[in-house]
Design a protein around this motif. Sequence first.
Motif, PDB file in Angstrom:
ATOM      1  N   ASP A  85      -0.171  10.214  12.483  1.00 56.60           N
ATOM      2  CA  ASP A  85      -1.551  10.374  12.115  1.00 56.60           C
ATOM      3  C   ASP A  85      -1.915  10.525  10.513  1.00 56.60           C
ATOM      4  O   ASP A  85      -3.164  10.721  10.114  1.00 56.60           O
ATOM      5  CB  ASP A  85      -2.190  11.278  12.893  1.00 56.60           C
ATOM      6  N   LEU A  86      -1.007  10.679   9.708  1.00 60.88           N
ATOM      7  CA  LEU A  86      -0.891  10.929   8.323  1.00 60.88           C
ATOM      8  C   LEU A  86      -1.537   9.563   7.601  1.00 60.88           C
ATOM      9  O   LEU A  86      -1.107   8.446   7.814  1.00 60.88           O
ATOM     10  CB  LEU A  86       0.352  11.228   7.808  1.00 60.88           C
ATOM     11  N   LYS A  87      -2.553   9.607   6.838  1.00 64.67           N
ATOM     12  CA  LYS A  87      -3.061   8.483   6.005  1.00 64.67           C
ATOM     13  C   LYS A  87      -2.814   8.846   4.634  1.00 64.67           C
ATOM     14  O   LYS A  87      -3.244   9.850   4.119  1.00 64.67           O
ATOM     15  CB  LYS A  87      -4.990   8.590   6.217  1.00 64.67           C
ATOM     16  N   ILE A  88      -2.156   7.942   3.980  1.00 67.41           N
ATOM     17  CA  ILE A  88      -2.084   7.968   2.572  1.00 67.41           C
ATOM     18  C   ILE A  88      -2.567   6.827   1.604  1.00 67.41           C
ATOM     19  O   ILE A  88      -2.670   5.638   2.206  1.00 67.41           O
ATOM     20  CB  ILE A  88      -0.133   7.765   2.587  1.00 67.41           C
ATOM     21  N   VAL A  89      -3.075   7.761   0.500  1.00 65.42           N
ATOM     22  CA  VAL A  89      -4.042   6.897  -0.526  1.00 65.42           C
ATOM     23  C   VAL A  89      -2.954   6.688  -1.753  1.00 65.42           C
ATOM     24  O   VAL A  89      -2.868   7.702  -2.275  1.00 65.42           O
ATOM     25  CB  VAL A  89      -5.386   7.166  -0.588  1.00 65.42           C
ATOM     26  N   PHE A  90      -2.995   5.502  -2.229  1.00 70.31           N
ATOM     27  CA  PHE A  90      -2.291   5.197  -3.385  1.00 70.31           C
ATOM     28  C   PHE A  90      -3.658   4.968  -4.402  1.00 70.31           C
ATOM     29  O   PHE A  90      -4.238   4.168  -4.272  1.00 70.31           O
ATOM     30  CB  PHE A  90      -1.421   3.891  -3.434  1.00 70.31           C
TER      31      PHE A  90
END
Length: 370
Positions: free
Chosen positions: A255-260
Amino acid sequence: MSDVIDRPILAEEEAARSRLRIIDCDVHPSIHAHSDLDQFLPKRWQQHLRTYGSHLRTPYIGTTPYPRSSPLIARRDAWPPTGGPPGSDLDFMRKQHLDPLDVEYGILQVLDLFIFSQQNLEFGAAIQRAINDWQLAFWSDRDPRLKASILAGQDDTQFAIAEIERCAKIGRYVQINVCPRANEPLGRRRYWPIYARAQELGLPLGIHVGGYGGHAPTGGGWPSYYVEEHQSNAHTMAAQLTSLVLEGVPERFPDLKIVFIEGGFGWIPSATWRMDRHFEAFRSEVPHLKRRPSEYVKEHFWFTTQPIDEPDEAKHLRSLIEWVGADRLLFSSDYPHWDFDDPRFAFKTPLSETERRKIFNGNARALYKL
């Protein structure tokens, strides 16, 4: 007569409601003076900053390793008439950026004092805490359009978790920021407690380019020029995407959302194609991965658009957007830096109305729960 008067008013109100407003996912506020932090910084660290200054995990002392393309990497027109560095005057930011471009929300990304790159990790943690409070007092409290991020230096996990917990209780931050140029690749288990807490809190993990981790910024060593170092930001992001995916972070934290942030997106297809090819050849080495790397990328990662890629032919940018997916892209301007992207002109290829609404507003609204 009243009917005639009311119709244009109603039409204007309807146009205002339907107008696409911008959510800018990379706005850089700056500290006007170090003394601005005094109210948030214990006396010990105020004295430390004045006596010893800032020392980074880089062999260069008292300066950045490369001369910047412009002073403070800023647009020439971004220096406030009241004095201070670009990004330090809220009224001027409103006048130059937020109001004329109709920015509905701006996600703050603070780079001052190289917060993630301090040699003294305890001092770095104190600065991060002070700047987290400063973001609210100097920016979000004064303009609710501006949303703060929790700065959590990943290389001391204990400090990072403590700061995440403190800020989570305040409840006004929209993401947790770490640095891509860390001591080790970000997929390593030493950083997993940060990811676990981000998942539990439902906060995206933001990874903004830059910083100094004590290593050369490129895999080939220290480059000669700023243009090389600047180019290497994309290489760093590609390396961290590889680390996070292949070491199993999306599999372990579904459920982790990662933004570059500020890494562009032109490199994503080739990086994921190569990961998929190697996964097929070496999947027995990484049995913790249950799917192809590209599937994790398409489900768990978002990418801000700046610096927008500008191929010679617009159709190539169109193909790139289609491969990455319009639902994975978040508009960002990088205001007030020299390579700022104006939302009116950033995309050199036509976008459908659905794509425009996703990239410029809808994706960020859903991701950050705005």
